[in-house]
Design an enzyme around this catalytic site. Structure first.
Site, PDB file in Angstrom:
ATOM      1  N   HIS A 205       0.833  -1.224   0.000  1.00 14.55           N
ATOM      2  CA  HIS A 205       0.000   0.000   0.000  1.00 14.55           C
ATOM      3  C   HIS A 205       0.852   1.253   0.000  1.00 14.55           C
ATOM      4  O   HIS A 205       0.925   1.939   0.999  1.00 14.55           O
ATOM      5  CB  HIS A 205      -0.897  -0.008   1.232  1.00 14.55           C
TER       6      HIS A 205
ATOM      7  N   ILE B  38       1.774   4.824   1.348  1.00 16.67           N
ATOM      8  CA  ILE B  38       0.757   5.616   2.043  1.00 16.67           C
ATOM      9  C   ILE B  38       0.188   4.755   3.174  1.00 16.67           C
ATOM     10  O   ILE B  38      -0.184   3.606   2.956  1.00 16.67           O
ATOM     11  CB  ILE B  38      -0.410   5.999   1.087  1.00 16.67           C
TER      12      ILE B  38
ATOM     13  N   GLY C  86      -5.868   4.630   5.537  1.00 14.50           N
ATOM     14  CA  GLY C  86      -6.717   5.443   6.388  1.00 14.50           C
ATOM     15  C   GLY C  86      -7.343   4.655   7.522  1.00 14.50           C
ATOM     16  O   GLY C  86      -7.472   5.151   8.644  1.00 14.50           O
ATOM     17  N   VAL C  87      -7.719   3.420   7.255  1.00 16.10           N
ATOM     18  CA  VAL C  87      -8.332   2.601   8.292  1.00 16.10           C
ATOM     19  C   VAL C  87      -7.351   2.363   9.437  1.00 16.10           C
ATOM     20  O   VAL C  87      -7.760   2.252  10.602  1.00 16.10           O
ATOM     21  CB  VAL C  87      -8.868   1.271   7.702  1.00 16.10           C
TER      22      VAL C  87
ATOM     23  N   GLU D 223      -7.640   3.314  13.329  1.00 16.56           N
ATOM     24  CA  GLU D 223      -7.310   2.339  14.375  1.00 16.56           C
ATOM     25  C   GLU D 223      -6.335   2.919  15.390  1.00 16.56           C
ATOM     26  O   GLU D 223      -6.485   2.700  16.592  1.00 16.56           O
ATOM     27  CB  GLU D 223      -6.728   1.060  13.756  1.00 16.56           C
TER      28      GLU D 223
END
Length: 147
Positions: free
Chosen positions: A50, A56, A59-60, A64
């Site tokens: 990723h 990057i 976002g998840v 978290e």
């Protein structure tokens, strides 16, 4: 103001490598707010996919990390350390916005404030910044439940 090192954080959170997403608690006001730090390095396992050509942080995982900061704040405020008889559940996310990519080498500052606690559900305002710029913000909801 209270600060916590990684060993103290691990007394509150069940997470371990590669899913422990806090490195240090910079400030903690029990019952009110927390400011924590996540150093984002190129060695993070998620960067392999990723994305290899432009790493990057997903976002998840930023969400978290904010939830882990919220858990640390709540459990510390309640006077509870990590336990095998209860678990801290993430139960909701509202108004999540991703405003700036987080990349390898960034220092992610995680600010979480308790908005309210009703019937065992805690609601927080959460914001992740890099160099003073908002990367992610959301309202989070969590609960602590016996197993």
């Amino acid at each position: 103001m209270i600060s916590l090192d990684i060993h103290q954080i691990m007394r509150y959170l069940p997470h371990r490598y590669p899913f422990l997403l806090l490195d240090r608690v910079l400030e903690l006001e029990p019952g009110k707010r927390i400011r924590a730090l996540k150093n984002v390095t190129i060695n993070e396992p998620f960067f392999q996919g990723h994305f290899p050509h432009h790493p990057i942080m997903p976002g998840v995982l930023i969400i978290e990390a904010l939830a882990q900061a919220a858990a640390t704040l709540t459990l510390h405020s309640m006077g509870h350390e990590r336990s095998d008889s209860s678990v801290y559940y993430f139960v909701g996310i509202d108004a999540a916005r991703f405003k700036k990519p987080v990349t390898a080498g960034d220092q992610l500052i995680l600010d979480v404030e308790i908005l309210r606690q009703v019937k065992g559900i805690w609601k927080y305002a959460a914001r992740a910044t890099v160099n003073g710029q908002v990367a992610t913000e959301a309202e989070l909801m969590c609960t602590v439940r016996a197993l």
